[in-house]
Design an enzyme around this catalytic site. Structure first.
Site, PDB file in Angstrom:
ATOM      1  CB  CYS A  88      -5.180  -7.440  -7.715  1.00 20.07           C
ATOM      2  SG  CYS A  88      -6.183  -8.283  -6.488  1.00 20.07           S
ATOM      3  CB  VAL A 216     -14.137  -5.620  -2.464  1.00 19.29           C
ATOM      4  CG1 VAL A 216     -12.778  -6.120  -2.041  1.00 19.29           C
ATOM      5  CG2 VAL A 216     -15.169  -5.985  -1.447  1.00 19.29           C
ATOM      6  CE  LYS A 341      -9.105   3.011   3.642  1.00 20.50           C
ATOM      7  NZ  LYS A 341     -10.547   2.772   3.480  1.00 20.50           N
ATOM      8  CG  HIS A 345      -9.178  -3.487  -5.496  1.00 23.94           C
ATOM      9  ND1 HIS A 345      -8.784  -3.539  -6.815  1.00 23.94           N
ATOM     10  CD2 HIS A 345      -8.386  -4.384  -4.840  1.00 23.94           C
ATOM     11  CE1 HIS A 345      -7.823  -4.431  -6.960  1.00 23.94           C
ATOM     12  NE2 HIS A 345      -7.558  -4.961  -5.782  1.00 23.94           N
TER      13      HIS A 345
END
Lengths: 402, 482
Positions: A88, A216, A341, A345
Site C-alpha cells: 500500500c 476500498v 477512511k 483507498h
C-alpha cells in the site's frame, strides 16, 4: 550520512481523481483524470516530462504488468516509465522515484502517478492474493483488518488500556475522519457518522468494526516534480518542496524474533520517522508539524501511528485522540481530507493522494476543509503490508522557505 | 532387559467437538423418524481442519510421549479413509513426527479390521526382532445425511508402539479368519457405504463369526474364556458385544465400554482406541482380548504387565477434552455434505508446487525451525542469515524442532472477513518457549480462551485444500492449553 533530499525538489503540479466506486471509468481514464489536473496545475506540456513512475498495488487484477499502461494512457513521449509495487506504500514509492530522478539531475521534470481499480474485482475489501509459494505454506493469509486488528490486542496489554477505552478512541478516529470527509467533494465517503454508529457496527475482525475500516476505492493521483530553479523559471512563486522522503522496510525482526517486538507499534514507522525528521531538520515534531496525513487503513493503525511519528507520547495517543488533538480544529489535524477512511483507498494512489492534500493545504487551496492556521510543514505516512511485516513511507513537504 | 514382545507405549486422539445426536435427529426426523432410538448421546467429529492423517499424527505424538523417536523403525497407518490413494499417508505422518528418513512406512486399508490386521503384522515383526513399529489407526467417517451410519459413527485415532522390551502388555498371540461377509461395502473412489440389513449383520456377522473366531483363538492360545479380564468388541450397537461375550463364555463384566455414547464407532481406529482405553486401566496380569471385524475376524490376546507410562492424553484425556456441539449444519458443511455459498474469498487458488513443499518439508510438515549455533537465536523458518538484529550471522543455523514446544499469544484477532470454514478465524503472533516466533492460526478454541499471554500447544492440521487438484496442504496450528 547522506545529505538528504531537503529542498532539492519542488512540486510543480498535482492532481487527483475523484475517489470512489468509479463504475464509469477504466484505470487509464482515472489516470488521465488525475494527470489532466496535475499537468494544468504544473503549466507544462506532456512532452516536457523526462521520466515517469507508476505505482500500483494489485497489478494482476488491475492494469497488468509494466509501465506501458501509463505511457499509453497519457501518451508520454517515449520516456522511461517504471512501474513500482510496494504494497500500500506504492504511491509514495512512485513519488520517490520521480523525486530522486530530479534530485540526481537525470531528469528536469518527472512524473509520479498512482492508480488502482479495486471495484472491478468483485470484492468488498481487498482481494485475496498469494504472498509467494513458500509463504503460502506457513504464513497466514488473513484479511487486512485481521492483520491490523492485532495491534489493538497488544496495545491494550502493553499499555494497560481497557478494551472499552481503546474502542472509544478508535471510534473517535473514524468519527473525526468522516466529519472531515464530509467537506471533501473528491472523497469516496462524504457522510458524517456519530460515535454510536461506529461503536455498534458489525464486527469485521475483533476489535475492528465496520467503521474502523477504510473503504476500498477506485482512484488515481499524480505529482509532477522538478527542481526549485526550474519551477521558478516556469513562473511558480509559492513553492512546495520536498523536505524529507524516507522508506523503512521490515527485515523479519518483528515477525520472527521471539520476545522482540511486542506487537503494539510499527517498528518501521519509528525508523522512517527518525530519519525523516533528521532529513527535514525537525527536532520537535509535536510542535513543528502542522498537519499529517497518515495511513489510516484502520482506526487502530492511525492511533498507534501518532505515537510512532512522535506526535503523541508512547501509550498516550488514545488520550490525545479522545482530547481532539488530531481533529480538524485540534493542534495537529490528522486526515483533514477524510483520510483513507473517507477519501478512500485506491492502493497505488493513496500515498500521492496524501501528498496532494498536504500540497493543497500548504498553498491554501483546500476549499471548505482548508486549515485555518496556515500550515508550513505537512507530513504524510503511507504504510504497506501489516504490522508484523511492512513498508513504511514518510514524505514531509513544506513551503520552500519554511 | 526384558525381551517381551508387545505394546511399549500407546496414545489416542479424539477430536474435541462432540456432535449431539439429538441435534442431528431434530433436523432429520421428518424424513428418518425411525432413527429416533439412536438419537442419544454424542459422537466425536473432526474439525474442518482435521482428517485421518492429522488425527493419526496427534495419536502418534501421544504414544511417543517419553519415547526416544530415534527408536521407531516403522510407521503404519491403517484406515479406510486415507486422504491419498497414491501418496504415502503414513509417510506424511512420519514427516510430521520428524522421524528419521530411514524409517519404513506402510498404509493399511481395505476393511474395518485393517487396524487389527496391521497390528498383528507389527507384532509378528517385533517377535522377529524388528525395531519398534508405530501402528496407528485413524478414521474420518463419512456418512450420508439421515443415515443410520451418521448416528452411529464417530472420528478418532489410536496409536500403539509395538516392539520388544519393557512392555505394558505382553502379546500372547492372535487368530484370524477371512470370510467374504459383505455387511457393507464402499467402492474405490466413492464417499459412502452401502449397507445390508442390520439384523442379518448382527446375527450372522458380528455374532456368529466373532464367537467362532474368539473360541478358536482362545483355544489355540490356551486361554480360558473365563480368565479374560477385558473383552473388546468394537461394535457400538447396543447388546452386540455383550451377546458375543456370553456366547463365547466371557464374563459379562469383562466386556469393555464400546464408547458408543461418547465417541461413536470410529471404524478402523475403533478396536485400537478401545485397546488403549483398556490399557489405561489394566492391572498386572489382566488378559485383554481385542477383536477386529471386517470380512472375517482378527482376535488378539494380550496380558497387561502393570508397567506405568508417563502421563499422556490417552483415551481418558481425549474424552475429557470435549466441547459439546449442536451445530449439525456446520458439521455437514465441514464434511462436504452441505454446499454453502462461501464467497469470493474462498476462490483463491491453493495450488501447491511440489518443489517448494519438498525443499521446505521439514519446516512445513515437521515445524522445524532454525537455531543459530553462534548466538542461540531460535527462529521460524530457518534462513541463511539470522534474524537476530545484534548478529545477523550467516549460514550458522541447525535444525530446531518447535512442534513440541509450548507457546504464548503476543497478538491476536478474530477475523470475520477472511474466508474460513469456521468463522471467525483466530490467528496471531505467538512466541515459543525457548525462542522462536510465528504468525499462527489458533484452532479448537473458544472466544474466551484467546487472549494475549495465553498458553498454547501446537497441533498438526489442514491448512488449506486445493480443490481444483485434490491436494491437501498440511501445517501446524496452535491450540489453547487447557
Amino acid at each position: 550520512m547522506a545529505s538528504g533530499i531537503k529542498d532539492k525538489v519542488a512540486i510543480l503540479g498535482m492532481g487527483c481523481a475523484k475517489f470512489g466506486e468509479r463504475w464509469d471509468k477504466d484505470a487509464d481514464q482515472l489516470m488521465v483524470e488525475a494527470f489532466e489536473e496535475a499537468v494544468t496545475d504544473a503549466g507544462i506540456e506532456t512532452s516536457q516530462i523526462d521520466a515517469a513512475w507508476l505505482g500500483v498495488g494489485f497489478d494482476a487484477m488491475n492494469i497488468g504488468p509494466s509501465g506501458i499502461p501509463l505511457s499509453m494512457a497519457l501518451r508520454l513521449p517515449n520516456c522511461g516509465v517504471t512501474k513500482v509495487e510496494n504494497y500500500c506504500a506504492s504511491g509514495t514509492e512512485s513519488f520517490r522515484g520521480a523525486v530522486y530522478a530530479v534530485a540526481s539531475g537525470a531528469a528536469d521534470i518527472a512524473l509520479a502517478l498512482g492508480v488502482e481499480k479495486l471495484k472491478d474485482t468483485g470484492y468488498g475489501g481487498l482481494p485475496v492474493r498469494s504472498r509467494g509459494t513458500t509463504f503460502d505454506m506457513i504464513g497466514i493469509t488473513g484479511s487486512a483488518p485481521g492483520n491490523f486488528a492485532q495491534l489493538a490486542s497488544a496495545y491494550r496489554k502493553v499499555h494497560g488500556v481497557e478494551a472499552a477505552d481503546l474502542k472509544r478512541a478508535m471510534a473517535h478516529v473514524s468519527v473525526k475522519s468522516h466529519a472531515n470527509g464530509s467537506k471533501n467533494p473528491k472523497a469516496h465517503l462524504q457522510k458524517a457518522v456519530d460515535m454510536d454508529t461506529v461503536l455498534n457496527a458489525p464486527m469485521i475482525a475483533e476489535p475492528l468494526g465496520l467503521f474502523d475500516c477504510c473503504g476500498v476505492s477506485d482512484g488515481a493521483a499524480c505529482a509532477i516534480v522538478t527542481t526549485p530553479e526550474i519551477a521558478r523559471s516556469l513562473g511558480k512563486h509559492d513553492l512546495v518542496t520536498v523536505k524529507a522522503l524516507q522508506i523503512a522496510t521490515s527485515n523479519g525482526w518483528e515477525l520472527q524474533q521471539g520476545g522482540g517486538w511486542n506487537g503494539s507499534f510499527f517498528h518501521t514507522t519509528r525508523v522512517a520517522a527518525q530519519k525523516a525528521y533528521k532529513e527535514a531538520g525537525v527536532t520537535d515534531p509535536r510542535s513543528q508539524i502542522s498537519l499529517s496525513e497518515v495511513h489510516d487503513c484502520f482506526s487502530i493503525t492511525e492511533l498507534v501511528t501518532m505515537e510512532d511519528l512522535y506526535l503523541s507520547k508512547e501509550g498516550e495517543a488514545w488520550k490525545d485522540v479522545l482530547d481532539g488533538f488530531f481533529d480538524a480544529d485540534g493542534q495537529i489535524p490528522c486526515q483533514i481530507d477524510g483520510g483513507l477512511k473517507c477519501f478512500g483507498h485506491p492502493i497505488g494512489a493513496s500515498g500521492l493522494r496524501m501528498i496532494y492534500e498536504n500540497y493543497l493545504q500548504l498553498l491554501g487551496r483546500a476549499g471548505a476543509r482548508q486549515r485555518q492556521t496556515p500550515p508550513s510543514l505537512a507530513l504524510s505516512h503511507n504504510l504497506g503490508g501489516m504490522p508484523s511485516q511492512n513498508v513504511s513511507a514518510i514524505a514531509i513537504v513544506g513551503l520552500a522557505d519554511a | 532387559m526384558s525381551t517381551d514382545t508387545g505394546i511399549l507405549s500407546f496414545g489416542a486422539y479424539i477430536p474435541r467437538k462432540r456432535l449431539q445426536r439429538a441435534a442431528i435427529h431434530a433436523t432429520n426426523k421428518w424424513f428418518a423418524g425411525g432413527l429416533g432410538g439412536l438419537a442419544k448421546g454424542e459422537k466425536a467429529i473432526a474439525n474442518w481442519d482435521e482428517d485421518t492423517i492429522t488425527m493419526a499424527v496427534e495419536a502418534a505424538r501421544d504414544a511417543l510421549e517419553g519415547v526416544d523417536r530415534a527408536t521407531v523403525g516403522t510407521v503404519t497407518l491403517a484406515s479406510t479413509t486415507h486422504p491419498f490413494a497414491d501418496r504415502s499417508n503414513a509417510g506424511v505422518v512420519k514427516e510430521a513426527l520428524t522421524l528419521a528418513d530411514a524409517t519404513a512406512v506402510g498404509d493399511h486399508n481395505g476393511s474395518m479390521r485393517a487396524g487389527t490386521s496391521a497390528l498383528i503384522q507389527a507384532l509378528a515383526a517385533a517377535k522377529g526382532g524388528a525395531a519398534p513399529t508405530l501402528a496407528i489407526a485413524s478414521e474420518l467417517r463419512l456418512s450420508k445425511p439421515a443415515s443410520e451410519a451418521e448416528m452411529v459413527q464417530g472420528d478418532a485415532a489410536a496409536a500403539l508402539l509395538v516392539g520388544q522390551g519393557e512392555v505394558v502388555a505382553r502379546f500372547l498371540g492372535s487368530h484370524s479368519t477371512s470370510i467374504d461377509f459383505v455387511d457393507h461395502f464402499r467402492a474405490t473412489g466413492e464417499d459412502f457405504d452401502y449397507t445390508w440389513e442390520s439384523r442379518w449383520i448382527r446375527d450372522e456377522g458380528y455374532t456368529a463369526l466373532t464367537v467362532a473366531a474368539v473360541k478358536e483363538g482362545l483355544a489355540k492360545l490356551g486361554v480360558a474364556p473365563g480368565d479374560v479380564a477385558r473383552f473388546i468388541m468394537p461394535i457400538t450397537l447396543k447388546g452386540v458385544a455383550d451377546g458375543i461375550a456370553k456366547k463365547a463364555g466371557i464374563k459379562p463384566e469383562a466386556v469393555a465400554d464400546t464408547l458408543g455414547a461418547t465417541v461413536g464407532d470410529s471404524g478402523v481406529a475403533h478396536p485400537l482406541l478401545l485397546l488403549v482405553a483398556a490399557l489405561e486401566t489394566a492391572a498386572e496380569g489382566d488378559r485383554i482380548v481385542v477383536t477386529g471385524f471386517g470380512q472375517g475376524v482378527d482376535v488378539l490376546v494380550f496380558e497387561a504387565t502393570g508397567k506405568a507410562l508417563s502421563p499422556r492424553r490417552g483415551v481418558a484425556g481425549s474424552l475429557a477434552r470435549r466441547a459439546a456441539d449442536e451445530n449439525y449444519a456446520r458439521w455437514l458443511f465441514h464434511r462436504g455434505n452441505l454446499a454453502l455459498d462461501r464467497g469470493m474469498r474462498a476462490e483463491i487458488d491453493e495450488k501447491q508446487p511440489g518443489t517448494t513443499l519438498y525443499r521446505n518439508r521439514k519446516a512445513v510438515l515437521g515445524l522445524v525451525g532454525g537455531r543459530c549455533t553462534k548466538t542461540g537465536t531460535v527462529q521460524f523458518p530457518k534462513s541463511d542469515i539470522s534474524v537476530n538484529p545484534n548478529d545477523h550471522a550467516a549460514h550458522t543455523q541447525e535444525d530446531y524442532p518447535l512442534a513440541e514446544k509450548r507457546a504464548r499469544i503476543v497478538t491476536y484477532t478474530a477475523d470475520s472477513l477472511t474466508y474460513s470454514p469456521a468463522p471467525p478465524s483466530y490467528y496471531g503472533l505467538i512466541d515459543f518457549e525457548g525462542g522462536g516466533r510465528m504468525m499462527a492460526e489458533i484452532t479448537d478454541c473458544d472466544a474466551s480462551e484467546v487472549e494475549v499471554g495465553r498458553e498454547l500447544t501446537m497441533m498438526f492440521r489442514i491448512k488449506a485444500f486445493d480443490e481444483r487438484r485434490d491436494f491437501i496442504k498440511y501445517f501446524w496450528k496452535a491450540v489453547p492449553v487447557r
